[in-house]
Design a protein around this motif. Structure first.
Motif, mmCIF file in Angstrom:
data_model
loop_
_atom_site.group_PDB
_atom_site.id
_atom_site.type_symbol
_atom_site.label_atom_id
_atom_site.label_comp_id
_atom_site.label_asym_id
_atom_site.label_seq_id
_atom_site.Cartn_x
_atom_site.Cartn_y
_atom_site.Cartn_z
ATOM 1 N N VAL A 131 -8.369 -6.124 -0.905
ATOM 2 C CA VAL A 131 -8.338 -4.672 -0.765
ATOM 3 C C VAL A 131 -7.108 -4.175 -1.504
ATOM 4 O O VAL A 131 -6.002 -4.679 -1.290
ATOM 5 N N ARG A 165 -8.565 -5.535 12.663
ATOM 6 C CA ARG A 165 -9.842 -5.406 11.951
ATOM 7 C C ARG A 165 -10.305 -3.960 12.032
ATOM 8 O O ARG A 165 -10.394 -3.386 13.108
ATOM 9 N N ALA A 176 -11.488 -7.659 2.803
ATOM 10 C CA ALA A 176 -12.686 -7.039 3.363
ATOM 11 C C ALA A 176 -13.849 -8.002 3.219
ATOM 12 O O ALA A 176 -13.986 -8.667 2.190
ATOM 13 N N GLU A 211 -6.373 -6.448 8.142
ATOM 14 C CA GLU A 211 -4.986 -6.282 7.732
ATOM 15 C C GLU A 211 -4.165 -7.305 8.514
ATOM 16 O O GLU A 211 -4.112 -7.254 9.737
ATOM 17 N N PHE A 263 -9.149 2.856 3.014
ATOM 18 C CA PHE A 263 -10.194 2.497 3.974
ATOM 19 C C PHE A 263 -9.854 2.967 5.384
ATOM 20 O O PHE A 263 -10.752 3.219 6.191
ATOM 21 N N LEU A 291 -11.855 -1.395 -2.847
ATOM 22 C CA LEU A 291 -12.081 -2.840 -2.959
ATOM 23 C C LEU A 291 -11.537 -3.348 -4.282
ATOM 24 O O LEU A 291 -11.675 -2.701 -5.314
ATOM 25 N N VAL A 347 -12.613 -4.927 7.491
ATOM 26 C CA VAL A 347 -11.380 -4.989 6.716
ATOM 27 C C VAL A 347 -10.275 -5.517 7.619
ATOM 28 O O VAL A 347 -9.990 -4.926 8.662
ATOM 29 N N PHE A 370 -18.235 -2.810 6.302
ATOM 30 C CA PHE A 370 -17.165 -3.649 5.780
ATOM 31 C C PHE A 370 -16.185 -3.913 6.923
ATOM 32 O O PHE A 370 -15.751 -2.982 7.595
#
Length: 156
Positions: free
Chosen positions: A11, A91, A116, A105, A16, A133, A103, A101
């Protein structure tokens, strides 16, 4: 057998986060991290899970996956006997072009990494990619959580 088919991407921006429907903190460890059979213990929000994954196919997009919910207290106890290293991440779930998606972190020793994943019905399915992305890393073992536990992103 349950088959998981997914693509994984780096990412490149935090755009996002504005689109995320929800997010949850995840702490996980591994009872076994060998590629042929990873056994993961996870606390996701207020729930516990035990997951077994098989080795990926040649493309890295498909592999066997079995997951069951377990009591959080049991997950906490199992985390105590996991291999060294913990995955700590948030998430975010982002709905984009008829796909969800996931994602992640990452924090602690994987700070700075954001990836992602998108689950697919088959490997040939096309995915519309949002602008945030970056590079696809499907099949790159360095980005598997079980590998990030052993060789964290900050040590690369």
């Amino acid at each position: 057998m349950a088959q998981e088919i997914e693509r994984k991407y780096l990412v490149k921006s935090e755009a996002f986060k504005e689109l995320a429907a929800r997010s949850v903190r995840i702490i996980q460890g591994y009872l076994s991290s060998v590629p042929e059979r990873t056994v993961r213990v996870r606390i996701k929000g207020d729930k516990g899970y035990l997951t077994i994954k098989g080795i990926g196919n040649e493309s890295g997009a498909s592999r066997y996956e079995w997951e069951n919910e377990i009591p959080v207290a049991e997950a906490q106890e199992l985390l105590k006997i996991c291999e060294p290293g913990v995955i700590d991440k948030t998430r975010y779930l982002v709905d984009y072009a008829n796909h969800i998606f996931e994602v992640d972190e990452f924090y602690q020793s994987n700070q700075g990494l954001i990836v992602a994943e998108v689950e697919l019905s088959d490997e040939a399915q096309t995915v519309s990619k949002p602008s945030w992305l970056g590079e696809e890393v499907t099949g790159d073992a360095r980005y598997y959580n079980s590998m990030l536990m052993k060789q964290p992103f900050t040590t690369w």
